[in-house]
Design a protein around this motif. Sequence first.
Motif, PDB file in Angstrom:
ATOM      1  N   ARG A   1      58.606  30.011  43.387  1.00  0.00           N
ATOM      2  CA  ARG A   1      57.449  29.596  42.600  1.00  0.00           C
ATOM      3  C   ARG A   1      56.189  29.886  43.436  1.00  0.00           C
ATOM      4  O   ARG A   1      56.037  29.335  44.536  1.00  0.00           O
ATOM      5  N   ILE A   2      55.318  30.729  42.908  1.00  0.00           N
ATOM      6  CA  ILE A   2      54.097  31.104  43.624  1.00  0.00           C
ATOM      7  C   ILE A   2      52.885  30.784  42.755  1.00  0.00           C
ATOM      8  O   ILE A   2      52.847  31.155  41.575  1.00  0.00           O
ATOM      9  N   ILE A   3      51.914  30.099  43.334  1.00  0.00           N
ATOM     10  CA  ILE A   3      50.684  29.751  42.628  1.00  0.00           C
ATOM     11  C   ILE A   3      49.513  30.380  43.363  1.00  0.00           C
ATOM     12  O   ILE A   3      49.384  30.220  44.585  1.00  0.00           O
ATOM     13  N   VAL A   4      48.665  31.085  42.639  1.00  0.00           N
ATOM     14  CA  VAL A   4      47.446  31.646  43.221  1.00  0.00           C
ATOM     15  C   VAL A   4      46.257  31.036  42.490  1.00  0.00           C
ATOM     16  O   VAL A   4      46.140  31.144  41.266  1.00  0.00           O
ATOM     17  N   ARG A   5      45.388  30.380  43.263  1.00  0.00           N
ATOM     18  CA  ARG A   5      44.188  29.771  42.688  1.00  0.00           C
ATOM     19  C   ARG A   5      42.953  30.500  43.204  1.00  0.00           C
ATOM     20  O   ARG A   5      42.931  31.000  44.326  1.00  0.00           O
ATOM     21  N   GLY A   6      41.939  30.544  42.378  1.00  0.00           N
ATOM     22  CA  GLY A   6      40.692  31.189  42.766  1.00  0.00           C
ATOM     23  C   GLY A   6      39.806  31.310  41.549  1.00  0.00           C
ATOM     24  O   GLY A   6      40.184  30.966  40.436  1.00  0.00           O
ATOM     25  N   ARG A   7      38.602  31.829  41.757  1.00  0.00           N
ATOM     26  CA  ARG A   7      37.676  31.988  40.646  1.00  0.00           C
ATOM     27  C   ARG A   7      37.952  33.287  39.918  1.00  0.00           C
ATOM     28  O   ARG A   7      38.663  34.165  40.414  1.00  0.00           O
ATOM     29  N   SER A   8      37.383  33.426  38.753  1.00  0.00           N
ATOM     30  CA  SER A   8      37.578  34.624  37.942  1.00  0.00           C
ATOM     31  C   SER A   8      37.137  35.863  38.711  1.00  0.00           C
ATOM     32  O   SER A   8      36.053  35.903  39.281  1.00  0.00           O
ATOM     33  N   GLY A   9      38.005  36.879  38.732  1.00  0.00           N
ATOM     34  CA  GLY A   9      37.678  38.129  39.403  1.00  0.00           C
ATOM     35  C   GLY A   9      37.957  38.143  40.885  1.00  0.00           C
ATOM     36  O   GLY A   9      37.607  39.101  41.580  1.00  0.00           O
ATOM     37  N   SER A  10      38.623  37.103  41.409  1.00  0.00           N
ATOM     38  CA  SER A  10      38.879  37.042  42.850  1.00  0.00           C
ATOM     39  C   SER A  10      40.100  37.847  43.266  1.00  0.00           C
ATOM     40  O   SER A  10      40.370  37.982  44.463  1.00  0.00           O
ATOM     41  N   GLY A  11      40.850  38.376  42.297  1.00  0.00           N
ATOM     42  CA  GLY A  11      42.004  39.207  42.619  1.00  0.00           C
ATOM     43  C   GLY A  11      43.332  38.482  42.529  1.00  0.00           C
ATOM     44  O   GLY A  11      44.309  38.891  43.160  1.00  0.00           O
TER      45      GLY A  11
ATOM     46  N   ALA B   1      25.920  44.579  46.851  1.00  0.00           N
ATOM     47  CA  ALA B   1      26.824  43.491  47.225  1.00  0.00           C
ATOM     48  C   ALA B   1      26.091  42.166  47.353  1.00  0.00           C
ATOM     49  O   ALA B   1      26.652  41.102  47.071  1.00  0.00           O
ATOM     50  N   ASP B   2      24.833  42.209  47.777  1.00  0.00           N
ATOM     51  CA  ASP B   2      24.049  40.991  47.937  1.00  0.00           C
ATOM     52  C   ASP B   2      23.597  40.440  46.592  1.00  0.00           C
ATOM     53  O   ASP B   2      23.541  39.227  46.384  1.00  0.00           O
ATOM     54  N   ARG B   3      23.304  41.333  45.668  1.00  0.00           N
ATOM     55  CA  ARG B   3      22.752  40.890  44.386  1.00  0.00           C
ATOM     56  C   ARG B   3      23.813  40.300  43.468  1.00  0.00           C
ATOM     57  O   ARG B   3      23.575  39.295  42.800  1.00  0.00           O
ATOM     58  N   PHE B   4      24.997  40.910  43.440  1.00  0.00           N
ATOM     59  CA  PHE B   4      26.053  40.445  42.546  1.00  0.00           C
ATOM     60  C   PHE B   4      27.209  39.888  43.366  1.00  0.00           C
ATOM     61  O   PHE B   4      27.858  40.626  44.109  1.00  0.00           O
ATOM     62  N   HIS B   5      27.475  38.598  43.209  1.00  0.00           N
ATOM     63  CA  HIS B   5      28.495  37.914  44.013  1.00  0.00           C
ATOM     64  C   HIS B   5      29.842  37.957  43.290  1.00  0.00           C
ATOM     65  O   HIS B   5      30.473  36.917  43.077  1.00  0.00           O
ATOM     66  N   ILE B   6      30.288  39.124  42.937  1.00  0.00           N
ATOM     67  CA  ILE B   6      31.518  39.274  42.176  1.00  0.00           C
ATOM     68  C   ILE B   6      32.681  39.580  43.109  1.00  0.00           C
ATOM     69  O   ILE B   6      32.512  40.095  44.208  1.00  0.00           O
ATOM     70  N   GLY B   7      33.891  39.259  42.634  1.00  0.00           N
ATOM     71  CA  GLY B   7      35.080  39.465  43.435  1.00  0.00           C
ATOM     72  C   GLY B   7      35.673  40.849  43.240  1.00  0.00           C
ATOM     73  O   GLY B   7      35.216  41.640  42.402  1.00  0.00           O
ATOM     74  N   PRO B   8      36.733  41.168  43.994  1.00  0.00           N
ATOM     75  CA  PRO B   8      37.334  42.498  43.920  1.00  0.00           C
ATOM     76  C   PRO B   8      37.913  42.833  42.559  1.00  0.00           C
ATOM     77  O   PRO B   8      37.944  44.003  42.171  1.00  0.00           O
ATOM     78  N   GLY B   9      38.375  41.807  41.829  1.00  0.00           N
ATOM     79  CA  GLY B   9      38.904  42.071  40.490  1.00  0.00           C
ATOM     80  C   GLY B   9      37.838  42.601  39.552  1.00  0.00           C
ATOM     81  O   GLY B   9      38.055  43.565  38.811  1.00  0.00           O
ATOM     82  N   VAL B  10      36.656  41.986  39.583  1.00  0.00           N
ATOM     83  CA  VAL B  10      35.557  42.440  38.725  1.00  0.00           C
ATOM     84  C   VAL B  10      35.049  43.799  39.189  1.00  0.00           C
ATOM     85  O   VAL B  10      34.774  44.684  38.376  1.00  0.00           O
ATOM     86  N   ILE B  11      34.926  43.982  40.508  1.00  0.00           N
ATOM     87  CA  ILE B  11      34.461  45.271  41.034  1.00  0.00           C
ATOM     88  C   ILE B  11      35.391  46.392  40.576  1.00  0.00           C
ATOM     89  O   ILE B  11      34.945  47.475  40.187  1.00  0.00           O
TER      90      ILE B  11
END
Length: 507
Positions: free
Chosen positions: A49-59, A189-199
């Motif tokens: 059982r594996i759980i990954v937590r994080g914000r949207s777009g964090s990968g 990168a400074d202007r948009f604080h998005i994660g690798p999933g969104v990038i």
Amino acid sequence: MRGGEVEPELGTMRIVRRYRAFEQLLIPAATKDLVAQRLAELPFSTRGRIIVRGRSGSGRHAVLAAIGGAAGRSLAIIDVTMIVRDLRRRSDELVATLRRANLVGLLPCIDGLETLPVDDPGARDLMCQLLDEHPGPLAVRLPHGVEPPLVPGYLLIDLPSLSMEQRSVAWRVLLEEHHLFVRDLDELADRFHIGPGVISVVCDNVAAHTSAHASATDVEPRDSAHPLELEIRQFLDAKLRATATRVERLATWSRVILPSDIQESVLELIARIRHRRTVYDTWGMGDVLSSARGVTALFQGGPGTGKTLVASAIAHELGMDLYRVDLSRIMSKWIGETEQNLAKLFDAAEDGHTIVLFDEADSLFAKRTEVKSSVDRYANLEVNYLLQRLDTFECIAILTTNFGTSIDNAFKRRLSFRLTFPFPDEDSREALWRAHLPVTLPISGKLDLAELARRFRLSGGYIRNATLRAAFLAAEEESPLTQDHLERAIKAEFREIGKIGESGVLE
């Protein structure tokens, strides 16, 4: 997917066909090392059982796809958002989907468990039982801070947000893979604080719609014509517009008349936003902070005193997007859903580095009350969630209210700025009249604005309304604007709010 490419397949499941190897994941190196260590200590077994937590777009999907791929299993994404709303009736549907994934050798990934109703412990217990009885391996994707409805014994992975340097690395890798180019990668990168999933999604979409020659055009990221920025803004706007509306026409300082002390405070607020990176990162002040780096301001004062106008002018000055929160879309009768809406709003605002405007904030940030019923208890839970979220908020929020005393004191302690907008005095009223009469407006005769300011005690909002109304009166009569048009418009404003006389304060 370089971060996880999905396609519809096997009914309610979406199968990840392409993924990035674990060693190539664009997550912080320390997190990657920790995950590898935990996997070595708790190997991925037939009932892992594996759980990954994080914000949207964090990968999160990318990490699970890489772990599943290393075990010879493709990731199968199962969204249970609709199922949990009627779990007792649709539990067999979930069981059948999980069984089908196991039979064909997939790693099922459960999305949407955060929507389990908090006021229904029976539904949570049932979900816990269903997932525990699944005979094969199982993955779960959750937002930060959400407790999984699983029997203990699982592997929990929390993905942190990327720093600016880590975002720059992610951008550099993905831009090279897609043969895209920008001149100032660090600024992006400074202007948009998005994660690798969104990038990854943004680069995929731009590469699919842009030729190799056009992609290599040397354009600054701040140029709104750049396809990467357009794609990012569209992506973030789609997330924000569920709960907020973008303010398309921002005010300029030429329309703002404020006392000198309020002007100084506004300038300090702008400086706090503009120089955050220098002070916190370059000068090291961020190392001594125990709270978030976000800027939260409360603008309080009577109607029409310029609170919303100043928020708009600040966004214009900083070149940032301004989103006005629609409380009717935030508030929900379903328990726990208001907090979910707020979480999505704050996360999207941080990703896009936007300014969030809570007009009439007292309806959401009101004082907590004595608990006399379940309604009071859940209303207080919403306030408590907001207090916790503001402690970690990394962006800019402006709250406006006509009644500052109705804001919970705990919110006030967390505010970076508290500005009280006074009712304009006679000189300020005259300046407001002049600011709202453009030079292109045709005028006949002398306009005695000083007399209007002396006779009629109007706040800035009503002065704006009166000038606009007077212009339409003049247009209807096919004549230039006159003093008579202005006085007739003022009297109409008094009548509209039920004032019989034309004296007194209109705010």
